[in-house]
Design a protein around this motif. Structure first.
Motif, short mmCIF file in Angstrom:
data_model
loop_
_atom_site.label_atom_id
_atom_site.label_comp_id
_atom_site.label_asym_id
_atom_site.label_seq_id
_atom_site.Cartn_x
_atom_site.Cartn_y
_atom_site.Cartn_z
N ALA A 1 7.97 16.11 -11.16
CA ALA A 1 7.63 17.05 -12.22
C ALA A 1 7.65 18.49 -11.74
CB ALA A 1 6.23 16.71 -12.77
N LEU A 2 7.73 18.69 -10.43
CA LEU A 2 7.77 20.05 -9.89
C LEU A 2 9.13 20.67 -10.12
CD1 LEU A 2 5.99 19.40 -6.47
CD2 LEU A 2 5.00 20.44 -8.52
N PRO A 3 9.19 22.00 -10.26
CA PRO A 3 10.49 22.64 -10.45
C PRO A 3 11.29 22.62 -9.16
CG PRO A 3 8.79 24.29 -10.23
CD PRO A 3 8.09 22.95 -10.29
N LEU A 4 12.59 22.55 -9.32
CA LEU A 4 13.46 22.65 -8.16
C LEU A 4 13.45 24.10 -7.69
CD1 LEU A 4 16.48 20.52 -9.35
CD2 LEU A 4 14.74 19.87 -7.69
N PRO A 5 13.59 24.35 -6.40
CA PRO A 5 13.63 25.74 -5.92
C PRO A 5 14.70 26.53 -6.65
CG PRO A 5 13.55 24.20 -4.08
CD PRO A 5 13.73 23.39 -5.33
N GLY A 6 14.32 27.72 -7.13
CA GLY A 6 15.26 28.59 -7.82
C GLY A 6 15.47 28.25 -9.28
N LYS A 7 14.78 27.24 -9.80
CA LYS A 7 14.92 26.85 -11.20
C LYS A 7 13.62 27.16 -11.94
CE LYS A 7 18.84 24.46 -10.75
NZ LYS A 7 19.95 24.28 -11.53
N GLN A 8 13.73 27.58 -13.17
CA GLN A 8 12.56 27.80 -14.01
C GLN A 8 12.17 26.46 -14.64
OE1 GLN A 8 10.90 30.54 -14.12
NE2 GLN A 8 9.44 29.98 -15.69
N ALA A 9 10.92 26.13 -14.56
CA ALA A 9 10.48 24.85 -15.11
C ALA A 9 9.71 25.08 -16.39
CB ALA A 9 9.58 24.13 -14.11
N LEU B 1 0.83 -1.21 0.00
CA LEU B 1 0.00 0.00 0.00
C LEU B 1 0.86 1.25 0.00
CD1 LEU B 1 -2.79 -1.04 2.52
CD2 LEU B 1 -3.07 -0.59 0.08
N LEU B 2 1.95 1.22 0.77
CA LEU B 2 2.85 2.37 0.80
C LEU B 2 3.48 2.61 -0.57
CD1 LEU B 2 4.21 4.56 2.50
CD2 LEU B 2 5.97 2.89 3.07
N VAL B 3 3.92 1.54 -1.23
CA VAL B 3 4.51 1.68 -2.56
C VAL B 3 3.47 2.19 -3.56
CG1 VAL B 3 5.46 0.37 -4.52
CG2 VAL B 3 6.35 0.01 -2.21
N ALA B 4 2.24 1.67 -3.47
CA ALA B 4 1.17 2.12 -4.37
C ALA B 4 0.91 3.61 -4.19
CB ALA B 4 -0.10 1.31 -4.12
N TYR B 5 1.05 4.11 -2.99
CA TYR B 5 0.88 5.54 -2.73
C TYR B 5 2.10 6.33 -3.23
CZ TYR B 5 1.55 9.84 -0.15
OH TYR B 5 1.83 11.14 0.18
N LEU B 6 3.30 5.82 -2.93
CA LEU B 6 4.52 6.57 -3.24
C LEU B 6 4.83 6.67 -4.73
CD1 LEU B 6 6.95 5.41 -0.42
CD2 LEU B 6 6.00 7.69 -0.75
N GLU B 7 4.53 5.64 -5.50
CA GLU B 7 4.87 5.67 -6.92
C GLU B 7 4.25 6.85 -7.66
OE1 GLU B 7 6.12 1.18 -8.20
OE2 GLU B 7 3.98 1.65 -8.19
N PRO B 8 2.93 7.02 -7.63
CA PRO B 8 2.37 8.18 -8.35
C PRO B 8 2.73 9.51 -7.68
CG PRO B 8 0.61 6.93 -7.29
CD PRO B 8 1.87 6.15 -7.12
N ALA B 9 2.78 9.54 -6.36
CA ALA B 9 3.12 10.78 -5.67
C ALA B 9 4.54 11.23 -6.03
CB ALA B 9 2.99 10.60 -4.16
N THR B 10 5.44 10.28 -6.17
CA THR B 10 6.82 10.60 -6.54
C THR B 10 6.90 11.11 -7.97
OG1 THR B 10 7.64 8.95 -4.99
CG2 THR B 10 9.17 9.67 -6.70
N ARG B 11 6.12 10.52 -8.88
CA ARG B 11 6.11 11.00 -10.26
C ARG B 11 5.63 12.44 -10.32
NH1 ARG B 11 4.59 5.71 -11.43
NH2 ARG B 11 2.38 6.18 -11.38
N VAL B 12 4.59 12.77 -9.57
CA VAL B 12 4.07 14.14 -9.54
C VAL B 12 5.11 15.08 -8.96
CG1 VAL B 12 2.37 15.65 -8.46
CG2 VAL B 12 1.64 13.48 -9.48
N ALA B 13 5.72 14.67 -7.85
CA ALA B 13 6.70 15.54 -7.18
C ALA B 13 7.92 15.76 -8.06
CB ALA B 13 7.10 14.93 -5.85
#
Length: 146
Positions: free
Chosen positions: A120-128, A106-118
């Motif tokens: 895709a976020l820009p790193l602090p100070g970087k333009q995405a 269950l933890l892996v099922a939660y972490l896999e999509p959440a990690t993909r979304v995260a």
């Protein structure tokens, strides 16, 4: 084993001593937690590598470190019985804790999509550069109507 090598002999003695310490600690935890215990000292394996992370286990330390060997109860409620214990790193054991296989799935099922979304976020100070499908569709429609 080539016990003619002093360094290897020293390492093997450390592993044997740590195995005895892990055995007595497991017996004490079984008593304190009122869990079954039917192990002998030789049932506690002392592998060179953590079977989870395939990284060297460190036997020559007195403190608990990420790569210290620890006794894992595969199914915690079964206790310390032959076939239910493994030696894994403190890091792996801490992550597993008292989780069942279902808990970890269950933890892996939660972490896999959440990690993909995260990711895709820009790193602090970087333009995405972001791909937003609705904006592309609007641009294509605007060009058609020109």
């Amino acid at each position: 084993m080539d016990y003619g090598n002093p360094l290897l002999a020293w390492h093997e003695r450390l592993k044997e001593a740590k195995g005895r310490l892990m055995f007595s600690s497991a017996r004490r935890r079984a008593r304190d937690l009122q869990l079954p215990f039917d192990l002998e000292v030789w049932d506690i394996e002392t592998p060179d590598l953590c079977p989870v992370y395939h990284e060297p286990l460190v036997y020559d330390n007195d403190q608990l470190l990420e790569n210290s060997p620890t006794v894992d109860r595969v199914i915690p409620e079964l206790g310390y019985v032959v076939g239910n214990v493994r030696t894994i790193s403190w890091r792996a054991n801490r992550i597993k804790n008292n989780s069942s296989l279902e808990d970890l799935e269950l933890l892996v099922a939660y972490l896999e999509p959440a990690t993909r979304v995260a990711r895709a976020l820009p790193l602090p100070g970087k333009q995405a550069l972001r791909f937003v499908p609705t904006q592309v569709l609007i641009l294509e429609l605007d060009e058609e109507f020109k």
